[in-house]
Design an enzyme around this catalytic site. Structure first.
Site, PDB file in Angstrom:
ATOM      1  N   HIS A 122       0.868  -1.073  -0.056  1.00  0.00           N
ATOM      2  CA  HIS A 122       0.099   0.034   0.131  1.00  0.00           C
ATOM      3  C   HIS A 122       0.732   1.199   0.054  1.00  0.00           C
ATOM      4  O   HIS A 122       2.037   1.282   0.471  1.00  0.00           O
ATOM      5  CB  HIS A 122      -0.648  -0.031   1.359  1.00  0.00           C
ATOM      6  CG  HIS A 122      -1.925   0.839   1.281  1.00  0.00           C
ATOM      7  ND1 HIS A 122      -1.477   2.051   1.745  1.00  0.00           N
ATOM      8  CD2 HIS A 122      -3.259   0.828   1.058  1.00  0.00           C
ATOM      9  CE1 HIS A 122      -2.740   2.974   1.888  1.00  0.00           C
ATOM     10  NE2 HIS A 122      -3.705   2.057   1.656  1.00  0.00           N
ATOM     11  N   ASP A 199       2.963  -4.696   8.072  1.00  0.00           N
ATOM     12  CA  ASP A 199       1.877  -4.053   7.796  1.00  0.00           C
ATOM     13  C   ASP A 199       0.683  -4.943   7.634  1.00  0.00           C
ATOM     14  O   ASP A 199       0.365  -5.812   6.874  1.00  0.00           O
ATOM     15  CB  ASP A 199       1.791  -3.401   6.329  1.00  0.00           C
ATOM     16  CG  ASP A 199       0.647  -2.581   6.167  1.00  0.00           C
ATOM     17  OD1 ASP A 199      -0.528  -2.651   6.815  1.00  0.00           O
ATOM     18  OD2 ASP A 199       0.503  -1.992   4.908  1.00  0.00           O
ATOM     19  N   GLN A 202      -4.317  -5.180   6.608  1.00  0.00           N
ATOM     20  CA  GLN A 202      -5.909  -6.036   6.220  1.00  0.00           C
ATOM     21  C   GLN A 202      -5.831  -7.274   6.741  1.00  0.00           C
ATOM     22  O   GLN A 202      -6.724  -7.867   6.756  1.00  0.00           O
ATOM     23  CB  GLN A 202      -5.642  -6.323   4.614  1.00  0.00           C
ATOM     24  CG  GLN A 202      -5.755  -4.973   3.662  1.00  0.00           C
ATOM     25  CD  GLN A 202      -7.255  -4.585   3.734  1.00  0.00           C
ATOM     26  OE1 GLN A 202      -7.994  -5.407   3.986  1.00  0.00           O
ATOM     27  NE2 GLN A 202      -7.410  -3.354   3.548  1.00  0.00           N
ATOM     28  N   LYS A 225     -10.283  -1.151  10.271  1.00  0.00           N
ATOM     29  CA  LYS A 225     -10.380  -2.072   9.248  1.00  0.00           C
ATOM     30  C   LYS A 225     -10.661  -3.559   9.919  1.00  0.00           C
ATOM     31  O   LYS A 225     -11.036  -4.692   9.437  1.00  0.00           O
ATOM     32  CB  LYS A 225      -8.816  -2.549   8.600  1.00  0.00           C
ATOM     33  CG  LYS A 225      -8.198  -1.349   7.990  1.00  0.00           C
ATOM     34  CD  LYS A 225      -8.570  -1.362   6.610  1.00  0.00           C
ATOM     35  CE  LYS A 225      -7.703   0.001   5.879  1.00  0.00           C
ATOM     36  NZ  LYS A 225      -8.225   0.107   4.637  1.00  0.00           N
ATOM     37  N   CYS A 363      -4.776   2.587  -3.664  1.00  0.00           N
ATOM     38  CA  CYS A 363      -3.798   2.980  -2.925  1.00  0.00           C
ATOM     39  C   CYS A 363      -2.551   2.107  -3.264  1.00  0.00           C
ATOM     40  O   CYS A 363      -1.420   2.103  -2.420  1.00  0.00           O
ATOM     41  CB  CYS A 363      -3.694   3.419  -1.513  1.00  0.00           C
ATOM     42  SG  CYS A 363      -4.992   4.665  -1.158  1.00  0.00           S
TER      43      CYS A 363
HETATM   44  N1  PLP Z   1      -1.708  -0.907   4.357  1.00  0.00           N
HETATM   45  C1  PLP Z   1      -2.777  -1.636   3.732  1.00  0.00           C
HETATM   46  C2  PLP Z   1      -2.478  -3.049   3.313  1.00  0.00           C
HETATM   47  C3  PLP Z   1      -3.999  -1.158   3.718  1.00  0.00           C
HETATM   48  O1  PLP Z   1      -4.904  -1.705   3.237  1.00  0.00           O
HETATM   49  C4  PLP Z   1      -4.260   0.148   4.249  1.00  0.00           C
HETATM   50  C5  PLP Z   1      -5.727   0.963   4.017  1.00  0.00           C
HETATM   51  O2  PLP Z   1      -6.382   0.648   3.088  1.00  0.00           O
HETATM   52  C6  PLP Z   1      -3.254   0.923   4.744  1.00  0.00           C
HETATM   53  C7  PLP Z   1      -1.897   0.454   4.804  1.00  0.00           C
HETATM   54  C8  PLP Z   1      -3.475   2.437   5.427  1.00  0.00           C
HETATM   55  O3  PLP Z   1      -4.211   2.175   6.366  1.00  0.00           O
HETATM   56  P1  PLP Z   1      -4.794   3.564   7.177  1.00  0.00           P
HETATM   57  O4  PLP Z   1      -5.599   4.291   6.091  1.00  0.00           O
HETATM   58  O5  PLP Z   1      -6.055   3.024   7.874  1.00  0.00           O
HETATM   59  O6  PLP Z   1      -3.905   4.136   7.559  1.00  0.00           O
END
Ligand code: PLP
Length: 406
Positions: A122, A199, A202, A225, A363
């Site tokens: 992401h 990370d 998800q 999430k 993203c």
């Molecule tokens: N990493 C992953 C794999 C994600 O799916 C997301 C959000 O879609 C993020 C990071 C960023 O999360 P947040 O916008 O809640 O900070």
């Protein structure tokens, strides 16, 4: 899922009609709906106290502090951390990753040092490192993936050099659904002395997380999430790592003492929680994780997998439809393109039928570039979705494809 009818009653949004049709919410990878218990826990804090934490000696502040600190224990249990001292509250995955990048930059990254990320990150796990590339001259390396959307972990060892200091990798891809072998990746990285960040934005909503089993040094996720509120997230860090890590942000609450000459930081996770934290959101997160744990992550995983398989098998019969992300190990995320139909048109037409999906690059623009497409349509499933919803979605999708092909 057992008691699905009762479970759905916990989510009032699922009773809404959208464009005259019952809502089918398949945008769970963007954010999940919230059960009543989460809103009730936050309401209770706001209506019966709403005091600030840590700093007060009065009853309301002590109550708020107890509730807030209790969520550290819930988080500890949720990801199987060794101690609640390893749980830091932050605003979400994005701030979590940025904070870790900044702290590690201060602690161990010099000009020419290398950070490895994967090809399916992401933007939240790309841009912070690129900022460091601009500011400090670090080198960003990318672990490649194959056409199915699986990481080519056999190339990891060759990517690592004596200058490689950090590996930061997504556990579950939000645009492909791939579950990455993070335990193996961590072991390889550790064999070369790298710091490992996972990370789990998800991953948290689709199965169990065991940080001791993965053995990562840090892991981050967002509350929204996993059926919790927005504006809150968690940074997990091994206790011995956190003790040595400089904080990225400074301010109130994270200090032991401040003079004009010197600040001595507080011990423990509050050292990384500068300023008034999102107290209500932390309390809401606690309620969300308790809700999720009561369902049983294995039940959720199994159920969502049946929804995914049902959807995948059915959409394969739609002409010109290509699934993006066909990894062997996947969560309930179905990304696809249909020849000659823009994803935004698909999303808009599905919305007309009451179905919420996400369209766009999610993203993950480098993932889109890899597959040579600008965007996908993504349906992402939750334990509150039903096989009937999946069938209706496929029916509508089939109509859309026929409409555009004639
Ligand atoms: N990493 C992953 C794999 C994600 O799916 C997301 C959000 O879609 C993020 C990071 C960023 O999360 P947040 O916008 O809640 O900070």
């Amino acid at each position: 899922m057992q008691n699905i009818k009762l479970i759905r009653e916990d989510f009032p949004a699922l009773s809404r009609n959208i464009n005259g049709k019952p809502l089918i919410y398949f945008d769970n990878a963007a954010t999940t709906l919230k059960p009543k218990s989460v809103v009730a826990a936050m309401d209770d804090y706001y209506l019966n106290g709403a005091a600030n934490i840590h700093r007060g000696v009065h009853r309301l502040s002590i109550e708020a502090t107890d509730k807030y600190e209790n969520v550290r224990k819930i988080c500890q249990k949720f990801i199987n951390a060794r101690s609640e001292q390893e749980i830091i509250f932050t605003s979400g995955t994005t701030l979590g990753l940025n904070s870790l990048a900044l702290s590690l930059a201060v602690q161990k990254l010099s000009h020419g040092d290398e950070v490895i990320v994967s090809a399916m990150e992401h933007h939240a796990n790309i841009v912070p490192w690129q900022l460091l590339r601009e500011r400090k001259g670090i080198v960003l390396k990318v672990l490649p993936m194959n056409d199915k959307g699986e990481l080519e972990t056999q190339h990891l060892e060759a990517l690592i050099s004596p200058r490689t200091k950090v590996l930061s990798c997504v556990m579950t891809s939000n645009s492909l659904g791939t579950i990455n072998p993070v335990k193996h990746i961590t072991a390889v990285a550790h064999a070369h002395g790298l710091e490992v960040i996972i990370d789990a934005a998800q991953a948290v909503a689709h199965g169990s997380i065991d940080v001791q089993d993965i053995d990562c040094d840090y892991l981050v996720f967002s509350g929204h999430k996993v059926y919790g509120p927005t504006g809150v997230g968690v940074i997990y860090g091994k206790e011995e790592k956190l003790k040595a890590l400089p904080p990225a942000l400074g301010g109130g609450d994270m200090i032991f003492s401040v003079t004009w000459e010197k600040t001595i930081f507080a011990d423990g996770p509050v050292r990384f929680e500068a300023g008034t934290p999102p107290i209500a959101e932390v309390i809401g997160l606690g309620a969300a994780l308790e809700y999720f744990m009561a369902l049983g992550s294995e039940n959720v995983e199994r159920y969502e997998s049946t929804l995914l398989k049902r959807a995948q098998a059915a959409v394969k019969r739609i002409g010109g439809l290509r699934i993006i992300g066909e990894a062997k190990e996947k969560v309930g995320i179905l990304s696809f393109v249909i020849d000659g139909v823009h994803p935004h048109d698909i999303g808009t037409l599905l919305d007309g039928a009451g179905i919420a999906v996400r369209t766009g690059h999610h993203c993950t623009q480098p993932v889109m570039a890899f597959f040579g497409i600008p965007a996908t349509t993504r349906a992402s499933f939750s334990f509150y979705n039903t096989p009937e919803e999946v069938d209706f979605f496929v029916e509508k999708l089939t109509e859309i494809q026929k409409f555009f092909s004639t």
